[in-house]
Design a protein around this motif. Structure first.
Motif, PDB file in Angstrom:
ATOM      1  N   GLN A 121      27.771  50.049  25.859  1.00 25.96           N
ATOM      2  CA  GLN A 121      27.597  48.686  26.363  1.00 25.96           C
ATOM      3  C   GLN A 121      28.251  47.673  25.429  1.00 25.96           C
ATOM      4  OE1 GLN A 121      23.681  46.769  26.128  1.00 25.96           O
ATOM      5  NE2 GLN A 121      23.847  46.233  28.304  1.00 25.96           N
ATOM      6  N   GLU A 122      28.026  47.850  24.127  1.00 27.37           N
ATOM      7  CA  GLU A 122      28.589  46.913  23.154  1.00 27.37           C
ATOM      8  C   GLU A 122      30.115  47.003  23.119  1.00 27.37           C
ATOM      9  OE1 GLU A 122      26.621  47.823  19.511  1.00 27.37           O
ATOM     10  OE2 GLU A 122      24.773  46.765  20.049  1.00 27.37           O
ATOM     11  N   GLU A 123      30.658  48.207  23.182  1.00 31.28           N
ATOM     12  CA  GLU A 123      32.113  48.350  23.117  1.00 31.28           C
ATOM     13  C   GLU A 123      32.780  47.810  24.372  1.00 31.28           C
ATOM     14  OE1 GLU A 123      33.824  51.919  21.795  1.00 31.28           O
ATOM     15  OE2 GLU A 123      32.775  51.893  19.881  1.00 31.28           O
ATOM     16  N   LEU A 124      32.175  48.040  25.534  1.00 32.45           N
ATOM     17  CA  LEU A 124      32.752  47.496  26.760  1.00 32.45           C
ATOM     18  C   LEU A 124      32.775  45.968  26.714  1.00 32.45           C
ATOM     19  CD1 LEU A 124      31.234  49.840  29.489  1.00 32.45           C
ATOM     20  CD2 LEU A 124      33.617  49.722  28.755  1.00 32.45           C
ATOM     21  N   TYR A 125      31.765  45.396  26.063  1.00 31.33           N
ATOM     22  CA  TYR A 125      31.724  43.929  25.955  1.00 31.33           C
ATOM     23  C   TYR A 125      32.655  43.423  24.869  1.00 31.33           C
ATOM     24  CZ  TYR A 125      30.156  39.210  24.970  1.00 31.33           C
ATOM     25  OH  TYR A 125      30.136  37.861  24.744  1.00 31.33           O
ATOM     26  N   HIS A 126      32.527  43.968  23.661  1.00 28.58           N
ATOM     27  CA  HIS A 126      33.279  43.428  22.530  1.00 28.58           C
ATOM     28  C   HIS A 126      34.750  43.819  22.561  1.00 28.58           C
ATOM     29  CE1 HIS A 126      29.854  41.686  20.420  1.00 28.58           C
ATOM     30  NE2 HIS A 126      29.172  42.773  20.717  1.00 28.58           N
ATOM     31  N   LYS A 127      35.060  44.991  23.080  1.00 31.43           N
ATOM     32  CA  LYS A 127      36.451  45.429  23.095  1.00 31.43           C
ATOM     33  C   LYS A 127      37.185  45.044  24.371  1.00 31.43           C
ATOM     34  CE  LYS A 127      36.324  49.377  19.943  1.00 31.43           C
ATOM     35  NZ  LYS A 127      36.586  50.818  19.774  1.00 31.43           N
ATOM     36  N   PHE A 128      36.445  44.953  25.483  1.00 29.29           N
ATOM     37  CA  PHE A 128      37.112  44.773  26.760  1.00 29.29           C
ATOM     38  C   PHE A 128      36.629  43.556  27.548  1.00 29.29           C
ATOM     39  CE2 PHE A 128      36.796  49.355  25.839  1.00 29.29           C
ATOM     40  CZ  PHE A 128      38.134  49.633  25.669  1.00 29.29           C
ATOM     41  N   TRP A 169      51.994  45.554  36.201  1.00 31.40           N
ATOM     42  CA  TRP A 169      51.868  46.422  35.031  1.00 31.40           C
ATOM     43  C   TRP A 169      50.410  46.501  34.596  1.00 31.40           C
ATOM     44  CZ3 TRP A 169      54.130  50.213  32.766  1.00 31.40           C
ATOM     45  CH2 TRP A 169      53.870  50.538  31.428  1.00 31.40           C
ATOM     46  N   ASN A 170      49.725  45.381  34.617  1.00 33.88           N
ATOM     47  CA  ASN A 170      48.310  45.403  34.237  1.00 33.88           C
ATOM     48  C   ASN A 170      47.475  46.123  35.288  1.00 33.88           C
ATOM     49  OD1 ASN A 170      46.413  44.507  32.172  1.00 33.88           O
ATOM     50  ND2 ASN A 170      45.463  43.343  33.823  1.00 33.88           N
ATOM     51  N   GLU A 171      47.869  45.982  36.535  1.00 37.60           N
ATOM     52  CA  GLU A 171      47.146  46.662  37.603  1.00 37.60           C
ATOM     53  C   GLU A 171      47.303  48.178  37.489  1.00 37.60           C
ATOM     54  OE1 GLU A 171      47.527  46.660  42.405  1.00 37.60           O
ATOM     55  OE2 GLU A 171      47.408  44.705  41.424  1.00 37.60           O
ATOM     56  N   ASN A 172      48.407  48.626  36.926  1.00 37.68           N
ATOM     57  CA  ASN A 172      48.677  50.062  36.808  1.00 37.68           C
ATOM     58  C   ASN A 172      48.258  50.653  35.470  1.00 37.68           C
ATOM     59  OD1 ASN A 172      49.766  50.317  39.381  1.00 37.68           O
ATOM     60  ND2 ASN A 172      51.805  49.755  38.701  1.00 37.68           N
ATOM     61  N   THR A 173      47.992  49.812  34.477  1.00 42.05           N
ATOM     62  CA  THR A 173      47.636  50.333  33.148  1.00 42.05           C
ATOM     63  C   THR A 173      46.428  49.649  32.523  1.00 42.05           C
ATOM     64  OG1 THR A 173      49.047  48.773  31.914  1.00 42.05           O
ATOM     65  CG2 THR A 173      50.088  50.816  32.701  1.00 42.05           C
ATOM     66  N   LEU A 187      41.385  49.067  37.709  1.00 43.09           N
ATOM     67  CA  LEU A 187      40.760  49.250  39.016  1.00 43.09           C
ATOM     68  C   LEU A 187      40.116  47.965  39.507  1.00 43.09           C
ATOM     69  CD1 LEU A 187      39.133  52.776  38.578  1.00 43.09           C
ATOM     70  CD2 LEU A 187      41.207  52.187  39.840  1.00 43.09           C
ATOM     71  N   ARG A 188      39.576  47.194  38.579  1.00 40.29           N
ATOM     72  CA  ARG A 188      38.985  45.907  38.982  1.00 40.29           C
ATOM     73  C   ARG A 188      40.059  44.954  39.482  1.00 40.29           C
ATOM     74  NH1 ARG A 188      33.987  43.855  35.212  1.00 40.29           N
ATOM     75  NH2 ARG A 188      32.420  45.142  36.205  1.00 40.29           N
ATOM     76  N   GLN A 189      41.225  44.979  38.828  1.00 36.70           N
ATOM     77  CA  GLN A 189      42.294  44.101  39.285  1.00 36.70           C
ATOM     78  C   GLN A 189      42.766  44.519  40.673  1.00 36.70           C
ATOM     79  OE1 GLN A 189      45.121  43.049  36.327  1.00 36.70           O
ATOM     80  NE2 GLN A 189      46.681  42.432  37.788  1.00 36.70           N
ATOM     81  N   ARG A 190      42.659  45.796  40.982  1.00 37.68           N
ATOM     82  CA  ARG A 190      43.016  46.273  42.317  1.00 37.68           C
ATOM     83  C   ARG A 190      41.905  46.031  43.335  1.00 37.68           C
ATOM     84  NH1 ARG A 190      45.882  52.194  41.807  1.00 37.68           N
ATOM     85  NH2 ARG A 190      47.447  51.684  40.229  1.00 37.68           N
ATOM     86  N   ASN A 191      40.740  45.608  42.840  1.00 37.96           N
ATOM     87  CA  ASN A 191      39.571  45.385  43.701  1.00 37.96           C
ATOM     88  C   ASN A 191      39.130  46.665  44.404  1.00 37.96           C
ATOM     89  OD1 ASN A 191      39.350  42.551  43.191  1.00 37.96           O
ATOM     90  ND2 ASN A 191      41.093  42.220  44.561  1.00 37.96           N
ATOM     91  N   VAL A 192      39.214  47.798  43.712  1.00 32.15           N
ATOM     92  CA  VAL A 192      38.825  49.063  44.333  1.00 32.15           C
ATOM     93  C   VAL A 192      37.657  49.727  43.601  1.00 32.15           C
ATOM     94  CG1 VAL A 192      41.105  49.517  45.289  1.00 32.15           C
ATOM     95  CG2 VAL A 192      40.560  50.343  43.000  1.00 32.15           C
ATOM     96  N   ALA A 193      37.124  49.091  42.585  1.00 33.63           N
ATOM     97  CA  ALA A 193      36.011  49.700  41.846  1.00 33.63           C
ATOM     98  C   ALA A 193      34.992  48.633  41.489  1.00 33.63           C
ATOM     99  CB  ALA A 193      36.513  50.424  40.599  1.00 33.63           C
ATOM    100  N   LYS A 194      34.183  48.271  42.462  1.00 35.27           N
ATOM    101  CA  LYS A 194      33.141  47.274  42.218  1.00 35.27           C
ATOM    102  C   LYS A 194      31.911  47.932  41.586  1.00 35.27           C
ATOM    103  CE  LYS A 194      30.066  43.988  44.533  1.00 35.27           C
ATOM    104  NZ  LYS A 194      29.563  43.484  45.825  1.00 35.27           N
ATOM    105  N   ARG A 195      31.529  49.101  42.114  1.00 37.06           N
ATOM    106  CA  ARG A 195      30.315  49.779  41.635  1.00 37.06           C
ATOM    107  C   ARG A 195      30.709  50.937  40.728  1.00 37.06           C
ATOM    108  NH1 ARG A 195      25.579  49.208  43.249  1.00 37.06           N
ATOM    109  NH2 ARG A 195      25.048  51.420  43.372  1.00 37.06           N
ATOM    110  N   ILE A 196      30.291  50.834  39.450  1.00 36.94           N
ATOM    111  CA  ILE A 196      30.670  51.818  38.438  1.00 36.94           C
ATOM    112  C   ILE A 196      29.417  52.295  37.719  1.00 36.94           C
ATOM    113  CG2 ILE A 196      32.007  52.222  36.337  1.00 36.94           C
ATOM    114  CD1 ILE A 196      33.865  49.949  37.235  1.00 36.94           C
ATOM    115  N   ILE A 227      41.193  51.765  32.303  1.00 36.29           N
ATOM    116  CA  ILE A 227      41.092  52.207  33.704  1.00 36.29           C
ATOM    117  C   ILE A 227      40.193  51.269  34.489  1.00 36.29           C
ATOM    118  CG2 ILE A 227      40.109  54.021  35.171  1.00 36.29           C
ATOM    119  CD1 ILE A 227      41.147  56.058  33.128  1.00 36.29           C
ATOM    120  N   ILE A 228      39.050  50.892  33.903  1.00 33.62           N
ATOM    121  CA  ILE A 228      38.130  49.991  34.606  1.00 33.62           C
ATOM    122  C   ILE A 228      38.804  48.647  34.871  1.00 33.62           C
ATOM    123  CG2 ILE A 228      35.968  48.693  34.387  1.00 33.62           C
ATOM    124  CD1 ILE A 228      34.827  51.100  32.854  1.00 33.62           C
ATOM    125  N   HIS A 229      39.493  48.099  33.853  1.00 36.48           N
ATOM    126  CA  HIS A 229      40.196  46.826  34.046  1.00 36.48           C
ATOM    127  C   HIS A 229      41.220  46.932  35.172  1.00 36.48           C
ATOM    128  CE1 HIS A 229      39.066  43.582  31.424  1.00 36.48           C
ATOM    129  NE2 HIS A 229      38.979  44.374  30.370  1.00 36.48           N
TER     130      HIS A 229
END
Length: 955
Positions: free
Chosen positions: A223-230, A147-151, A201-210, A197-199
């Motif tokens: 940058q701050e939101e990606l860090y503080h929120k995710f 579920w996490n891999e898909n959402t 794709l990372r769990q699927r190991n298909v998006a290393k370079r973004i 989406i980034i999370h």
């Protein structure tokens, strides 16, 4: 040589005796000898280098990788698909499904095992209560992980994702194509969707370079939101956190997650550097409508931003565009955006006018009017906007007349002389007009500085001109930048116009009386603040002003009445930590938070506040929408109240209020069958289009030259064009994909409560001491020395951990660890439960919750693209009832939420023939389901069984 490899325990071997073979398993391999237990239960010691010894494996066998060397991580469970002898090495090609790899392995490191299907087919069904519990936990672990891999919805987030966000991410990731335009209404969380989406794709190991490309003023915020929120802390800002010298292009390899300003990257030297980088797995453009390409006859005129995107498209596997207003009533620009996404569909896109439905697999759009919370309740409680007209006084009218004369002479001077000088004078006049609309203190301070500078006879024009480019780079900081430029720049060596100094001195004399008897602040306090607090003394109020001078003025006056601890400030000069501290003070014990545009950028205050006062009105209408967005967003439990102060005797303010009134009339005309959020979303779209049609600030600044009637006419024309654009945009975007209640009807959906249930079971099965506090939604866990060492990054030197699976609890209790999918503890237990050695493959389960089914099977389906890359996984729960098999019926996962009751040991089981029939029926239905859900983007790849249970309650 091959004989140097020693078969590991569990390895299936055969030994040649004359013309026959003896089959057995290795029991141990000490001292370069192997002890083999043969099929007749006899044990003998065999020389592993003996030429008579070979593998007993066959194609189709299920095996585990048991490579013994230190540093090798097991590839897990796989299926033998091919066999070969190469240079004296006997090898098997094994398809390791978990990591989607096929690897040639020496037989000596492979252990034959029985997977769930094999066990059940041969009637190997455990009656153990422990095995039944492991079966339950294994199913939950796979459900949570997939579920996490898909959402991405169970990863580290600072909010619980809404259904429309989960649906969007699931839809895009399940589509088989990651090239999408996300066109949600303003305020629906495109940042959150991007992080999810980034999370995923990372769990699927298909998006290393973004690569994330944004407007200049938003790079730091992203940058701050990606860090503080995710909790995504690997994103670096190109040109700020790092640079790439032209002679050191290899350094791109050090930077996999990059945020860049579109206006920096669009220049030729930066484009060349960017194109020299390794290909990107995913490129994301925020505010994608800024990528403009228009058609002029048979030729195209592309902006530098569009050119950047087009060149990058060839270096990106996938492209995502974010824009709430992608169409803007211009079909050719919209087609250009879609062509960036899917260049292979260019011919189809040329016929978009007659085939608009083709955007359904390219564009996803959610509307504010449709979104709900997890319980199905509409999340937006609405907002009430109050225009507060501040009464004038004779003194104010006199001051306004004097200002009007000053501006008239100043603008007249701005049309004479050198272009740079004229531009600078015009800028000063426009800024003074905004300051005058903000507060008497702000304009009076500016005029006093002007007098002092004239008398000092210094030169300020070049400093102003040099600063204008910086000012235009990010309009969100405009107010503060304007003040800073006027404060620190030097004076010209002459007046702007003859008699300027005398007129300034008259204005100061008039302003003295106004400052001592400031009707605007008095009305703000008595008619707005006092009445708010009379209704609720604990109420919190967010106050916006465009200028820091006004901000300080409001603060000083509020402090005089309510005390210093009641007021906090945030503005663009403060660091992220300083702003965060001010906000925390406001949310905990303060009453008033006074913010500028720059200070308020990216802050969310909906949990603590629902009242906003706009002490001044920005000339750019979209900035007012952005201000309101600080409170009017998901998580706001109350109706938002907005008070807009304006003085009707001020021509500028009167025009702005008139524009908002006209927009309200347009919305009412367009939405006779709708109300509430439909209207609010429509209003925001029209405001956005007005900002695209004309520069409202530029129109207002030219008011003196154009006159009132021509200015009103230009605003009216812009509103008519905005109305037309919104209608066209809505017509085409009606064909976009959108969240639907049917989106997840055949999916095994998971929530944080499933993680809680799973973790409690894993603590128990591992004999870990814990105390569950359901009333607090927390778990108190005591770990032994081994676990303390494993989780030292979380525990430190402690052995006891306070934890929760509830995001709200974790955010309110700083000493409580959040057990989401980003937690090493959660990941450890999921890895343990999904491992083959955990067990739980086939068992009898006494489940009294649902007596309809006799067998329940859990499988993982995989789809691939045309090149064999796995692009979708889905958990399928097959519930069988005497020949009738249903795939993922509603509530299927609920069967695994409660711990299985003890199973009666004398319970009769199915015989082998019956078991084989069950397996055949389930396989048939799984194959049909996979066929129905495959298309040109999603090719069938694999169906693997996780486990199967027989429900004892039916026997």
């Amino acid at each position: 040589m091959a004989n140097d490899l020693i078969p590991v325990p569990g390895c299936l071997v055969k030994y040649k005796l004359n013309d026959s073979y003896r089959l057995g398993r290795v029991r141990s391999n000490k001292n370069n000898e192997v002890i083999v237990k043969w099929q007749d239960n006899a044990q003998t010691t065999v020389n592993p280098k003996a030429p008579e010894l070979s593998s007993g494996l066959k194609v189709g066998h299920v095996v585990l990788d048991r490579t013994p060397d230190i540093g090798h991580q097991s590839l897990g469970q796989g299926t033998v698909v091919q066999q070969r002898m190469l240079a004296g090495f006997e090898q098997f090609l094994v398809d390791f499904k978990a990591c989607n790899r096929k690897v040639w392995m020496p037989y000596q490191h492979l252990v034959l095992v029985k997977d769930a299907k094999t066990r059940y087919r041969f009637g190997d069904i455990s009656r153990s209560n422990t095995e039944a519990e492991k079966l339950r936990l294994k199913t939950l672990a796979h459900a949570i992980e997939l579920w996490n891999e898909n959402t991405g919805s169970l990863s580290h987030l600072d909010i619980d994702p809404l259904p429309h966000q989960i649906n969007l991410v699931h839809h895009i990731l399940s589509s088989g194509n990651l090239n999408w335009l996300i066109a949600d209404d303003v305020g629906l969380g495109k940042t959150i969707e991007t992080g999810m989406i980034i999370h995923a794709l990372r769990q699927r190991n298909v998006a290393k370079r973004i690569l994330l490309i944004t407007p200049a003023g938003l790079v730091r915020q992203w940058q701050e939101e990606l860090y503080h929120k995710f909790n995504l802390d690997g994103f670096e800002i190109y040109g700020v956190d790092f640079t790439i010298p032209p002679d050191q292009l290899r350094k791109w390899k050090l930077h996999d997650c990059v945020i860049g300003s579109i206006d920096r990257l669009k220049s030729d030297n930066h484009i060349d550097l960017l194109l020299a980088a390794e290909p990107w797995d995913l490129v994301i453009f925020d505010e994608g409508h800024r990528l403009s390409r228009k058609q002029d006859g048979l030729r195209y005129k592309a902006s530098e931003r569009f050119t950047l995107a087009k060149k990058l498209r060839h270096k990106a596997k996938s492209l995502i565009l974010l824009s709430a207003t992608p169409h803007q009533g211009e079909q050719d620009k919209f087609i250009a955006l879609l062509e960036l996404l899917r260049p292979e569909r260019r011919d189809q896109l040329m016929s978009l006018s007659i085939n608009p439905e083709i955007i359904r697999d390219m564009v996803f759009r959610n509307h504010k009017a449709d979104v709900t919370d997890l319980e199905g309740n509409f999340i937006f409680q609405g907002k009430t906007v109050n225009a507060v007209s501040v009464p004038s006084s004779p003194e104010f009218k006199t001051f306004e007349r004097q200002l009007a004369q000053y501006f008239k002479l100043g603008y007249s001077a701005s049309t004479e002389g050198e272009n740079q000088q004229a531009r600078a004078i015009g800028f000063v006049m426009t800024t003074y007009r905004k300051l005058a609309a903000s507060s008497i203190k702000a304009i009076r301070s500016a005029l006093l500085r002007r007098i002092a500078k004239i008398e000092n006879r210094r030169d300020e024009l070049h400093a102003i001109v040099d600063s204008l480019t910086e000012l235009e780079a990010d309009e969100r900081f405009a107010g503060e930048n304007e003040e800073r430029m006027l404060t620190h720049a030097h004076n010209p060596d002459r007046e702007f116009f003859d008699g300027e100094l005398q007129l300034l001195q008259e204005l100061i004399m008039s302003s003295n009386e106004l400052l001592n008897n400031d009707k605007k602040f008095e009305y703000f306090k008595s008619e707005v603040i006092d009445k708010i607090l009379a209704n609720n003394p604990e109420e919190k109020v967010l106050i916006f002003s465009e200028y820091r001078n006004t901000q300080d003025y409001i603060k000083d006056n509020l402090v005089n009445t309510f005390g210093d601890a009641s007021v906090s400030l945030i503005n663009g000069s403060m660091t992220h930590d300083e702003r965060r501290a001010a906000i925390e003070h406001f949310e905990s014990e303060g009453s008033f938070l006074i913010s500028t545009e720059a200070g308020g950028e990216g802050i969310n205050l909906q949990k603590a506040c629902h009242i906003m006062v706009n002490y001044d009105l920005p000339w750019n209408p979209m900035r007012l929408v952005q201000r309101i967005g600080r409170l009017y967003r998901y998580g706001q439990k109350k109706r938002v109240a907005i008070f807009n102060l304006f003085q009707p005797d001020s021509l500028d303010q009167k025009l702005i209020v008139s524009m908002y009134d006209r927009i309200d009339r347009i919305v009412n005309d367009l939405s006779t069958l709708h109300k509430g959020e439909f209207n609010e979303g429509l209003k925001d779209e029209i405001l956005g289009e007005v900002a695209n049609q004309i520069d409202v600030e530029e129109v207002l600044s030219n008011l003196n030259k154009l006159g009132i009637s021509r200015t009103e006419q230009r605003v009216s024309e812009a509103l008519d064009n905005a109305k037309s654009s919104v209608i066209k945009q809505r017509e085409i975007l009606d064909y976009a994909a959108t969240s639907s209640s049917d989106e997840l009807q055949f999916e095994v959906t998971v929530s944080p409560s499933h993680i809680h249930n799973f973790l409690i079971g894993m603590l128990e099965i591992n004999d870990i001491e814990y105390t569950n506090h359901p009333e607090k939604k927390t778990i108190r866990v005591r770990f032994n020395d081994n676990y303390q060492a494993k989780f030292k990054s979380i525990l430190g030197q402690a052995s006891i951990l306070e934890a929760t699976t509830d995001r709200v609890v974790a955010s309110n209790r700083k000493d409580t660890h959040l057990l989401d999918l980003s937690s090493p503890i959660t990941q450890h237990f999921i890895n343990q439960a999904t491992d083959y050695d955990f067990g739980g493959l086939s068992a009898v389960v006494n489940n009294a919750q649902d007596s309809r089914y006799s067998q329940i099977n859990t499988s993982i389906m995989k789809w691939q693209d045309l090149q064999g890359n796995i692009i979708k996984k889905q958990l399928c729960i097959c519930c069988r009832a005497e020949g009738d098999v249903k795939v993922n019926p509603k509530g299927a996962l609920a069967l695994f939420l409660e711990k299985s009751l003890e199973v009666e040991q004398s319970l009769p089981l199915l015989d082998k023939d019956q078991c084989k029939q069950v397996v055949k029926e389930i396989d048939s239905h799984l194959s049909e389901y996979m066929a129905l859900n495959s298309n040109k983007y999603l090719m069938p790849s694999d169906i693997s069984w996780v486990n199967i249970a027989t429900l004892a309650s039916l026997k």
